[in-house]
Every structure is written in structure tokens, then in C-alpha cells.
Design an enzyme around this catalytic site. Structure first.
Site, PDB file in Angstrom:
ATOM      1  N   ASP A   1      39.028  48.684  57.246  1.00 54.74           N
ATOM      2  CA  ASP A   1      39.769  49.561  58.173  1.00 54.74           C
ATOM      3  C   ASP A   1      40.321  50.674  57.338  1.00 54.74           C
ATOM      4  OD1 ASP A   1      41.427  50.760  60.034  1.00 54.74           O
ATOM      5  OD2 ASP A   1      41.987  49.107  61.040  1.00 54.74           O
TER       6      ASP A   1
ATOM      7  N   ASP B   1      36.702  53.803  62.412  1.00 56.66           N
ATOM      8  CA  ASP B   1      37.213  53.764  61.166  1.00 56.66           C
ATOM      9  C   ASP B   1      37.118  52.361  60.846  1.00 56.66           C
ATOM     10  OD1 ASP B   1      39.491  52.727  62.519  1.00 56.66           O
ATOM     11  OD2 ASP B   1      40.776  53.539  60.973  1.00 56.66           O
ATOM     12  N   GLU B   2      36.391  51.578  61.467  1.00 60.36           N
ATOM     13  CA  GLU B   2      36.455  50.026  61.121  1.00 60.36           C
ATOM     14  C   GLU B   2      34.804  49.450  61.005  1.00 60.36           C
ATOM     15  OE1 GLU B   2      39.755  47.865  63.578  1.00 60.36           O
ATOM     16  OE2 GLU B   2      38.346  48.921  64.634  1.00 60.36           O
TER      17      GLU B   2
HETATM   18  P1  TTP Z   1      43.653  52.866  63.652  1.00 58.72           P
HETATM   19  O1  TTP Z   1      42.548  52.251  62.463  1.00 58.72           O
HETATM   20  O2  TTP Z   1      44.157  52.215  64.520  1.00 58.72           O
HETATM   21  O3  TTP Z   1      44.566  53.801  62.946  1.00 58.72           O
HETATM   22  P2  TTP Z   1      44.780  54.316  61.283  1.00 58.72           P
HETATM   23  O4  TTP Z   1      43.453  54.589  60.896  1.00 58.72           O
HETATM   24  O5  TTP Z   1      45.199  55.779  61.450  1.00 58.72           O
HETATM   25  O6  TTP Z   1      45.716  53.685  60.728  1.00 58.72           O
HETATM   26  P3  TTP Z   1      45.842  52.089  60.162  1.00 58.72           P
HETATM   27  O7  TTP Z   1      44.485  51.755  60.310  1.00 58.72           O
HETATM   28  O8  TTP Z   1      46.393  52.111  58.618  1.00 58.72           O
HETATM   29  O9  TTP Z   1      46.921  51.540  60.807  1.00 58.72           O
HETATM   30  O10 TTP Z   1      42.627  54.095  64.235  1.00 58.72           O
HETATM   31  C1  TTP Z   1      41.652  54.895  63.622  1.00 58.72           C
HETATM   32  C2  TTP Z   1      41.957  56.414  64.197  1.00 58.72           C
HETATM   33  O11 TTP Z   1      41.921  56.343  65.531  1.00 58.72           O
HETATM   34  C3  TTP Z   1      43.243  56.836  63.806  1.00 58.72           C
HETATM   35  O12 TTP Z   1      43.304  57.366  62.723  1.00 58.72           O
HETATM   36  C4  TTP Z   1      43.342  57.977  65.041  1.00 58.72           C
HETATM   37  C5  TTP Z   1      42.609  57.452  66.059  1.00 58.72           C
HETATM   38  N1  TTP Z   1      43.529  56.943  67.203  1.00 58.72           N
HETATM   39  C6  TTP Z   1      43.843  57.505  68.324  1.00 58.72           C
HETATM   40  O13 TTP Z   1      43.390  58.868  68.432  1.00 58.72           O
HETATM   41  N2  TTP Z   1      44.724  57.185  69.034  1.00 58.72           N
HETATM   42  C7  TTP Z   1      45.274  55.995  69.071  1.00 58.72           C
HETATM   43  O14 TTP Z   1      46.127  55.401  69.879  1.00 58.72           O
HETATM   44  C8  TTP Z   1      44.878  55.203  67.926  1.00 58.72           C
HETATM   45  C9  TTP Z   1      45.378  53.673  67.931  1.00 58.72           C
HETATM   46  C10 TTP Z   1      43.964  55.697  66.871  1.00 58.72           C
HETATM   47 MG    MG Z   2      42.556  52.597  60.546  1.00 57.78          MG
END
Ligand code: TTP
Ligand code: MG
Length: 375
Positions: free
Chosen positions: A31, A127-128
Site C-alpha cells: 500500500d 494504490d494497493e
Molecule cells: P489510502 O491508501 O487509504 O490512503 P493513503 O495512501 O493516502 O495513505 P496511507 O495508505 O499511507 O494511509 O488511499 C489511497 C488514495 O486514495 C489516497 O492517497 C487518496 C485517495 N482517497 C480519497 O480520495 N478519499 C478517501 O477517503 C480515501 C481513504 C482515499
Molecule cells: Mg495508501
């Protein structure tokens, strides 16, 4: 012209359940950290180390936080939070508008890089991703190598969880954030999960947490002690999932790809150019190749995008969604040219131009084609 590059991402399809009976390998769950924010920092390095958010909607009005840098998270700022609240929690917060096409582009690059580590890969979200390795591999070494490659080749920070199944690998990844690697040795899944709060289990949302709390279930260990029948009675099918999850069991196979999600071509000029005619010509030539690729795969595209990289390496991505999907080279080229004319800064020299299609769907064959196939 130096080279052409084709990026292909793919959709998911389920694997045959027979795989479950084989000895299972290692699951590596990746992730990216603060993904949108990390991509913005690559474009604007001066943002590194600052409390900043990427936002959707109006910067002044009722916008929300897409994601927050880890520096902003220290102030309690998080995804989904109204911007006004975020600003009140974190004075001096820097607001950056979202650039979705750019995030899609980076997501595709990460995916293409991960595919070089294993063909057994599932794209879980933007992003995963989850990779499966064979049981006798060295998963920790592999995880560290993957993390360094993402950082060194693409400049993005990531966190990786490793376990004997997807569910535990995802939870391990969540706990190791940011920039960590966490391995859960085989046989320790249940004890690893036991002390964690139930909401760490994916799909246990706020409403379910509330219900579980009224049942006295706070940790995953508490959940493991509730008889399966009682969970099924209370939560239906999800009750069985909760029961197995609480024991660290997840038999779901990777969902492997079948159909590409996007295709693109790009060309880097030997000498940077401001020549609009040359740029148009390249777009025409790339549209022919893309149309051929689409036809071979029996697909049509709903979205066309262009990429422009100027001589200072600043890169712009713009897209256009069509009213009806196409695989026609002229239509693809026309969209590309429209995007080019609307976005090209004529006084700046272009180093690279790219054209791509995404939002791909299967093409309905014409009656004539069906007849030809039958004959
Ligand atoms: P995530 O992987 O949940 O969050 P992140 O990568 O920003 O942070 P981390 O993994 O380090 O905790 O989500 C991936 C992307 O998806 C995030 O950068 C932005 C988008 N996103 C939104 O637009 N709205 C949301 O509510 C969430 C959770 C994510
Ligand atoms: Mg992330």
C-alpha cells in the site's frame, strides 16, 4: 524519436477454487503511503516534510481532504474530512488540488513495476496490490526489494505486509505504516491478530463495530471467542467471514487480471520541440497503433488522454471522456489533438508526447463480423 512504451493494466477475474487445496504461498500486500500527497510532492519537492493535504472540490468552499501528508495527520487531519475542519485543526496547512489523471499514471507505473516481481498479482485499488510468492521463497527479502524498487525507480514511499494469506497481509501492512515492512510468520496469524481492535478487520465498518461493542467484543480475540453460529445469526453471511477472520484464516485466492485497463504509447524526441505540426503527426501515428491494439483485444475506449512532458521535465496529463466508446484511430487522434491544442503552452519546448486510452470495455461485434466468424 527514441522509444515507444506501452503500459497495460488489467482488470480482475476469479481464479479456480482448486488452487485452495494446493500448498499456499506467501502474500505480499503493498500500500503506497499518503499516495496522492506523495505524487504531488514528486511534482513540487518543496512540499516535502510540510503539513499538506490533497483536496477534492473547492479549496475555499465545501471541499474535502482526499489524503493528508503524515505531517498533517499529526494534527488529526485525515481523508474524508471537510477542508474547513482540517484548516482549523492544522494552522498553516497547505492545500493542493487533486490531479487524478496523474495518480492513475503513477498507479499504472507501480503496477507495471510490481509485475516484474511476480506475474501472480492482484491490483486491489489505485494504490494497493497483492502479490503471491511460492511457499519456499524468501518473502521478507522480496518485500524489502519491492519497497526499495518503488522508492528508487518511482520516488514513492510504500508499506508492505507479508503473511500466509491476503487478509492478514493487509492488516500487517496497515499496522506497519508508514514506510514499514511487517512479516507475520506462518502459524502465528491468530496470535498476531488477537490484541488488535475489531475494526482492523476489513469490512468491519463503524455500524458493525457499534454492534460488536454492544456484544462486548472489542478486540479480535474477543471476536474469536464468540461461537460462529451466533455471529451468523447476528450478521448473516458476513458472520462466517468475521469468524474465520478472527482466527486469521482467509482462503480467498488472488483475483488475477484478464483485460487491460488502459493502453498508451509515448515518444521522446531526440531534440525538444515547439513544432505543433510534428506533435500532431505523432498523435496521429500513435492513434493508429492504439486503435490496432484495441482491435486485437476486442476492446473500445471511453476515455482518451494525452501526456506532455516539457524540457524541464514538468509533466501534464489531460483526459477527455467520449459520449460513445471507440476504437477508431481518427476519433482517438481528434481527441488527442483537441487536448493538445487546449493545453499546450506554445512558448515551451516539448520533450515527450504520449497518447493513451482507458476505461476500456469489450466491443460488441457487428452482425457482419458475427456472420464472418460463424462461416
Ligand atoms: P489510502 O491508501 O487509504 O490512503 P493513503 O495512501 O493516502 O495513505 P496511507 O495508505 O499511507 O494511509 O488511499 C489511497 C488514495 O486514495 C489516497 O492517497 C487518496 C485517495 N482517497 C480519497 O480520495 N478519499 C478517501 O477517503 C480515501 C481513504 C482515499
Ligand atoms: Mg495508501
Amino acid at each position: 524519436m527514441c522509444y515507444f512504451l506501452v503500459v497495460i493494466i488489467a482488470n480482475a477475474s476469479y481464479e479456480e477454487p482448486s488452487v485452495i487445496s494446493k500448498e499456499r504461498g506467501w502474500f505480499i500486500f503493498i500500500d503506497l503511503d499518503a499516495f496522492y500527497a506523495s505524487v504531488e510532492i514528486l511534482q513540487h519537492p518543496e512540499l516535502k516534510g510540510t503539513p499538506m493535504v490533497v483536496c477534492m472540490g473547492s479549496l475555499q468552499g465545501r471541499g474535502v481532504v482526499s489524503t493528508a501528508s503524515y505531517e498533517a495527520r499529526k494534527y488529526g487531519v485525515h481523508s474524508g474530512m471537510p477542508l474547513r475542519r482540517a484548516i482549523s485543526l492544522c494552522p498553516g496547512l497547505i492545500l493542493v488540488p487533486a490531479h487524478h489523471a496523474l495518480y492513475e499514471e503513477y498507479s499504472a507505473r507501480v503496477y507495471a513495476l510490481l509485475k516484474t516481481f511476480s506475474e501472480r498479482i492482484q491490483k486491489v485499488s489505485i494504490d494497493e496490490a497483492c502479490l503471491e510468492l511460492d511457499p519456499h521463497s524468501e518473502p521478507e527479502k522480496m518485500a524489502l526489494a519491492i519497497q526499495s524498487a518503488i522508492k528508487e525507480k518511482l520516488g514513492l514511499p510504500s508499506t508492505i505486509g507479508v503473511a500466509s494469506n491476503k487478509l492478514v497481509a493487509k492488516i500487517a501492512c496497515d499496522l506497519a505504516k508508514p514506510n514499514g515492512v511487517k512479516v507475520v510468520p506462518k502459524g502465528t496469524e491468530k496470535t498476531f491478530l488477537a490484541p488488535l481492535p475489531v475494526e482492523k478487520i476489513p469490512e468491519v465498518g463503524p455500524a458493525t463495530v457499534k454492534k460488536l461493542h454492544t456484544m462486548g467484543v472489542i478486540t479480535i480475540d474477543d471476536l474469536a471467542k464468540i461461537p460462529e453460529e451466533q455471529l451468523i445469526e447476528r450478521f448473516g453471511k458476513r458472520g462466517r467471514y468475521f469468524h474465520l477472520a478472527s482466527l486469521g484464516i482467509d482462503l480467498s485466492p488472488l483475483e488475477l487480471e484478464t483485460r487491460p485497463r488502459s493502453m498508451s504509447r509515448e515518444v521522446t524526441f531526440n531534440k525538444d520541440t515547439k513544432n505543433l505540426e510534428l506533435l500532431r503527426k505523432e498523435l496521429y501515428s500513435m492513434s493508429q497503433k492504439l486503435a490496432e491494439d484495441l482491435k486485437i483485444q476486442g476492446l473500445v475506449a471511453k476515455t482518451v488522454f494525452i501526456k506532455l512532458r516539457y524540457s524541464d521535465f514538468s509533466t501534464l496529463l489531460r483526459q477527455l471522456t467520449l459520449t460513445s466508446p471507440t476504437h477508431n484511430p481518427l476519433e482517438i487522434a481528434s481527441c488527442g489533438i483537441l487536448l493538445l491544442k487546449a493545453n499546450l503552452q506554445k512558448n515551451r519546448a516539448v520533450r515527450l508526447i504520449g497518447l493513451g486510452v482507458r476505461n476500456l470495455i469489450a466491443r460488441n461485434k457487428t452482425k457482419k463480423e458475427e456472420k464472418e466468424e460463424k462461416n
